[in-house]
Structure formats: C-alpha cells, structure tokens
Design an enzyme around this catalytic site. Structure first.
Site, PDB file in Angstrom:
ATOM      1  N   LYS A 178      14.199  33.954  94.062  1.00 18.91           N
ATOM      2  CA  LYS A 178      13.425  35.153  94.784  1.00 18.91           C
ATOM      3  C   LYS A 178      13.704  35.386  96.146  1.00 18.91           C
ATOM      4  CE  LYS A 178       9.587  33.689  91.774  1.00 18.91           C
ATOM      5  NZ  LYS A 178       9.211  34.701  91.037  1.00 18.91           N
ATOM      6  N   ARG A 201      23.499  31.341  67.256  1.00 16.76           N
ATOM      7  CA  ARG A 201      23.752  31.054  65.714  1.00 16.76           C
ATOM      8  C   ARG A 201      23.710  32.074  64.747  1.00 16.76           C
ATOM      9  NH1 ARG A 201      19.426  26.570  65.006  1.00 16.76           N
ATOM     10  NH2 ARG A 201      18.214  28.310  66.081  1.00 16.76           N
ATOM     11  N   HIS A 230       9.839  24.275  90.830  1.00 14.86           N
ATOM     12  CA  HIS A 230       9.587  25.399  91.839  1.00 14.86           C
ATOM     13  C   HIS A 230       8.805  25.327  93.134  1.00 14.86           C
ATOM     14  CE1 HIS A 230      11.140  27.312  88.275  1.00 14.86           C
ATOM     15  NE2 HIS A 230       9.770  27.524  87.852  1.00 14.86           N
ATOM     16  N   ASP A 271       6.369  21.566  84.853  1.00  7.75           N
ATOM     17  CA  ASP A 271       6.682  22.805  84.559  1.00  7.75           C
ATOM     18  C   ASP A 271       6.793  23.646  85.825  1.00  7.75           C
ATOM     19  OD1 ASP A 271       7.073  25.215  82.717  1.00  7.75           O
ATOM     20  OD2 ASP A 271       5.228  25.757  83.597  1.00  7.75           O
TER      21      ASP A 271
HETATM   22  C1  BG6 Z   1       8.701  29.059  84.666  1.00  8.28           C
HETATM   23  C2  BG6 Z   1       7.695  28.321  83.980  1.00  8.28           C
HETATM   24  O1  BG6 Z   1       9.561  28.220  85.188  1.00  8.28           O
HETATM   25  O2  BG6 Z   1       7.943  29.889  85.836  1.00  8.28           O
HETATM   26  C3  BG6 Z   1       6.447  29.222  83.708  1.00  8.28           C
HETATM   27  O3  BG6 Z   1       8.035  27.461  83.097  1.00  8.28           O
HETATM   28  C4  BG6 Z   1       5.925  30.042  84.897  1.00  8.28           C
HETATM   29  O4  BG6 Z   1       5.239  28.470  83.078  1.00  8.28           O
HETATM   30  C5  BG6 Z   1       6.914  30.656  85.655  1.00  8.28           C
HETATM   31  O5  BG6 Z   1       4.796  30.919  84.374  1.00  8.28           O
HETATM   32  C6  BG6 Z   1       6.572  31.369  86.710  1.00  8.28           C
HETATM   33  O6  BG6 Z   1       7.690  32.201  87.249  1.00  8.28           O
HETATM   34  P1  BG6 Z   1       7.188  33.421  88.036  1.00  8.28           P
HETATM   35  O7  BG6 Z   1       8.614  34.177  88.240  1.00  8.28           O
HETATM   36  O8  BG6 Z   1       6.674  34.488  87.076  1.00  8.28           O
HETATM   37  O9  BG6 Z   1       6.366  33.271  89.193  1.00  8.28           O
END
Ligand code: BG6
Length: 484
Positions: A182, A51, A240, A235
């Site tokens: 990763k 923006r 993940h 989250d």
């Molecule tokens: C993110 C989350 O997707 O992954 C965060 O929103 C979290 O809350 C993060 O801290 C962790 O990622 P990493 O790569 O630091 O383990």
C-alpha cells in the site's frame, strides 16, 4: 505532477491458481493496469496455470471479464486490452502429479526474468516448488511469490519455510503481505526517514502512546468457515498490523535496502513483550435486525473465534520502553478506516493558565481511505480576549497535495508484482520475520485455546465491544473515533 513509470525487464510470469479469486480480483486486473501504464514490456508473457482443463482462448476470455469487472473505465480501451490478452497463455496443470509440467516448461523462455506466483492453498506450496525444480522449469534466478497465510503458528510456518528452502534460496522467495504494497504504508518510511522533523521526537520521551486501527465494515459471510479457523489475530494482527507496528517502531535502517529494512523490523518483533491476558479484548459481531451475526456467518454455533481484537503491546527497547502501542482491528465496524495515530506528551511546563486549555499534539497517518496526514497543533484562539488556546488541524490529503498522481494510487498488488520482477525484496517478509511474528502470537492464541474464554459480542456498525473502551480508560486514554 507527472507520474514516472519506469518499465521493468521483460518477464515470464506463471500464476498458479490462475482461475482463483485472488487472481481474478487482484492479480490479473493489477497486471493489466501496469501494462496500460506502460510498465510491462510488450514482449512479456503471463501464463495462467490451474487445474481446470481450459484452452488459452477460454482463459483469456476469463481474464477479459476480470478486467471488465475490476478495472476502472478510464483505464480500459479495447486495443490495450487485446494487446494485454495477447500476452497471456494458459496451461492446465496437476500440482500433485506430472500432468502439464512439460508443457509449462516449453512455455518458458531462457534469458528473461522468470517468476512463479503461488496463488494456491499453502498445502500445495511444497508440490509446486518440488516440481518447478524436478522438471527443471525454475532457474537459480527464478523468483517465487507466496501468499498469506504463511502458516497458522510457528511450527507450520517453520515447516513451510523449510519446504521452500529445499528448492529455493531466500533471495528467490517473495512472501506477500499486501499491506506493505500500500502506497501509504510505504509513506510511513518516507515520513519518518526523509524528514528531520519527526524523528527526534519519535521515542518514549515524547510519545505518550500510539494507536493503530484497521477497521472494516464487511463481515466474514462467504468465507466464514475459512475465517473461523483463523480469527482476527491470525488474519490481521500477526501480519498486516505487525508490519505497521514495525514500520512505526523500527530504528532507521542504514539504507533503504531489503535486508537492512527487514533486519530492523525483525528487531522490533523480537523486542515485543508477551501480552498480558487483561490487555486483550476479543469480540464477535452480533446478529442485528435479521442480519446474520458472526456465529451464523462462520457456520459454527460453538465458535470462539474473534472477529475483533484490541490489544495493548509494549516494546522493550531503549526507544519505546514505557510507550504503549494500542492495536485494534475488526469486521463489521462503523466505518472502513485504517490509521495510525501518534499522541505526543504534554510540554514539560506550561506557561499558560490551566483555563487556557491544552490538548495533546496528535500526528495521524491515514492509510485508507482518504490517504493523508494530519497534525493537531495548539494555537491561540483568535479574538481580543485573554490568552486562550485552541487546537487546529494541519491537514493534508495526499490526493489534494499530489493532484492526479495522489488520487490515482495503484493497488498494492501492482506495486508488489513489479517489485518481484525488479528483484526487490524490501516490501516482502523474510522467513525469520514471519517466524518471529508467530513466536510472539502463538502463546497469546494458545492462552485462549486452553481457557474457556469467549469473545464479547458487539453490535455491527459499532466501534467494537465495550470492554475495548475499558482497555484505554484504565490507562486514562481514549480510542480515537472510527470514521472515514
Ligand atoms: C486480508 C484479510 O489479508 O486483508 C482480510 O484476510 C481483510 O480478512 C483484508 O479483509 C483487508 O485488506 P484491505 O486491503 O482491504 O485493507
């Protein structure tokens, strides 16, 4: 061992949300590192779009600062930085209006790979997709990259998928889960499917249980009001941890091919049993020594959102029936440590006296930090005494085993963005996978929302609420210690 860098094709990559936090901390520094490594052809272009009304020079200065702050000194040299910045442009854009779109179109070159990274709030995905289409900027070969959160429940994820599908085919859509980028997470597949050693034992006949831990030391201060609408389940678990679970539990795909891998992951998600409320423990970090607790960080005195969750999950299929998977993740825990531990069963019959001592074989895959693998095995305790057993680690640090290359693990985003350019979707979530994950998560979250259930407080720097210990004790098992 010398790292092999295979350059990708020349590309035009547009980053929407180019002045945002993710772009500054991850995307631009990551692209710079790939440029430095020689993977990005020098004719490629990266166009920031946001923006703010800024000149390309002004934007390049911002990127220079981001490189300065987020790239390690050994990869920084003035000539490479200048060459990289020379490939960067900027277009102020009105995502919801018409401003800037013609200009953006003029920046795109026919005949090179084009990709559009939506590093913006999901509410804008539809607008961006629609305009890329109506201004004839995207081609049928263009790729779009979308960030998490991909919805907050099944209904919103479906709506997002439908919005994107109105303008792009599934083969053009790259949904990011950065855990898949990763290096060590990809290693789960290599360890399982490139060795004969583990796979025959990889089932409920030989595996007693699996523990998946993603522990963080940071709190949610600074992003508390956003996090409070999400919580650890949305989250971390829905995406993940679900991905980690899938990579551990899935059947071997017939080939390391995007859809073959994603088909197998989807089958795991669909085979997950609903989780019983008594198999879930939620926690919130407490205030300690004047340091704000979750309630203060979230700026919501009434918050019932969890900053910690532990749960026991069952997979109903032939391979895993009867082997529980224990998952836990949380903020402000005692160490930053992510690992997967596979605990094997007892040998069917022991030829040694009970007094000889016996402990389970445990295979641990450390995702971060100190990436590596460890297998606990029984050997004879040395000495002339009777036959006594002792447990020793077969321990391997990837950094030590692989030398320089192992120590220099690229950031997840670097890998993933290069995969977008290569057109490889293996490490991206397919629409049906995300929906299936929400379909499993929704009733769990719905259960909390319709009850008076409150997360249990836990001390910052601890291993989570005491109740989570009970989750294991009840089954005669113990969590592994959380440590780096
Ligand atoms: C993110 C989350 O997707 O992954 C965060 O929103 C979290 O809350 C993060 O801290 C962790 O990622 P990493 O790569 O630091 O383990």
């Amino acid at each position: 061992m010398v790292s092999r860098v295979i350059p990708v094709e020349t590309f035009d990559l547009v980053i929407f949300g180019a002045t945002g936090d993710l772009a500054t901390r991850k995307i631009f520094p990551g692209l710079y590192r790939r440029f430095w490594a020689g993977q990005i052809p020098p004719e490629s272009r990266i166009i920031g779009a946001a923006r703010s009304d800024m000149t390309p020079e002004g934007f390049r200065e911002q990127v220079r600062k981001a490189i300065d702050e987020f790239v390690s000194t050994d990869k920084k040299d003035a000539a490479t930085i200048d060459a990289f910045l020379g490939r960067i442009g900027y277009v102020p854009i009105d995502a919801k209006g018409t401003g800037g779109w013609d200009k953006l179109k003029a920046e795109m070159r026919p005949g090179v790979v084009s990709a559009f990274y939506f590093s913006v709030a999901p509410a804008l995905f539809g607008d961006l997709a629609e305009r890329l289409h109506s201004f004839e900027i995207a081609t049928p070969e263009s790729r779009i990259v979308v960030e998490k959160p991909f919805g907050r429940d099944l209904a919103s994820a479906r709506a997002l998928n439908a919005t994107l599908a109105a303008h792009f085919r599934e083969e053009q859509i790259y949904r990011i889960d950065h855990y898949l980028g990763k290096e060590t997470v990809q290693n789960l597949m290599a360890v399982r499917f490139a060795n004969i050693l583990f796979e025959p034992l990889w089932n409920s006949q030989y595996v007693d249980h699996v523990q998946i831990t993603v522990a963080e030391t940071v709190g949610v201060g600074g992003r508390g009001s956003y996090y409070d609408k999400s919580g650890a389940m949305r989250d971390m678990v829905q995406n993940h941890m679900m991905q980690l679970l899938c990579l551990i539990a899935m059947e071997p795909p017939y080939h390391f091919d995007p859809n073959a891998v994603r088909d197998e992951k989807l089958k795991v998600i669909r085979a997950l049993d609903p989780v019983r409320p008594e198999d879930i423990v939620r926690g919130q970090y407490a205030r300690q020594n004047g340091q704000p607790g979750y309630i203060e960080d979230s700026e919501n005195p009434q918050s019932r959102t969890e900053s910690y969750i532990a749960l026991k999950v069952h997979i109903s299929n032939w391979r895993w029936k009867g082997t529980p998977f224990y998952l836990r993740t949380g903020k402000k825990l005692r160490a930053r440590a992510s690992e997967i531990a596979i605990t094997f069963r007892e040998p069917p019959h022991s030829i040694f006296d009970d007094a000889a001592g016996w402990r389970e074989n445990v295979l641990t895959i450390r995702l971060q930090p100190n990436e590596g693998m460890n297998l606990m095995v029984m050997i004879k305790e040395p000495g002339p005494g009777g036959m006594r057993l002792t447990q020793v680690p077969l321990d391997m640090s990837f950094a030590e085993a692989l030398g320089e290359e192992g120590a220099d693990i690229p950031d997840a985003y670097e890998r993933l963005i290069m995969d977008v350019i290569r057109g490889n979707q293996t490490l991206f979530m397919r629409g049906d996978e995300v929906e299936a994950a929400w379909a499993w998560t929704d009733p769990i979250i719905g259960g909390w929302e319709s009850s008076e259930d409150r997360p249990k407080p836990y001390d910052p720097g601890s291993s989570g609420p005491d109740d989570s210990l009970m989750l294991m004790h009840r089954d005669g098992r113990r969590w592994r210690e959380i440590r780096e």
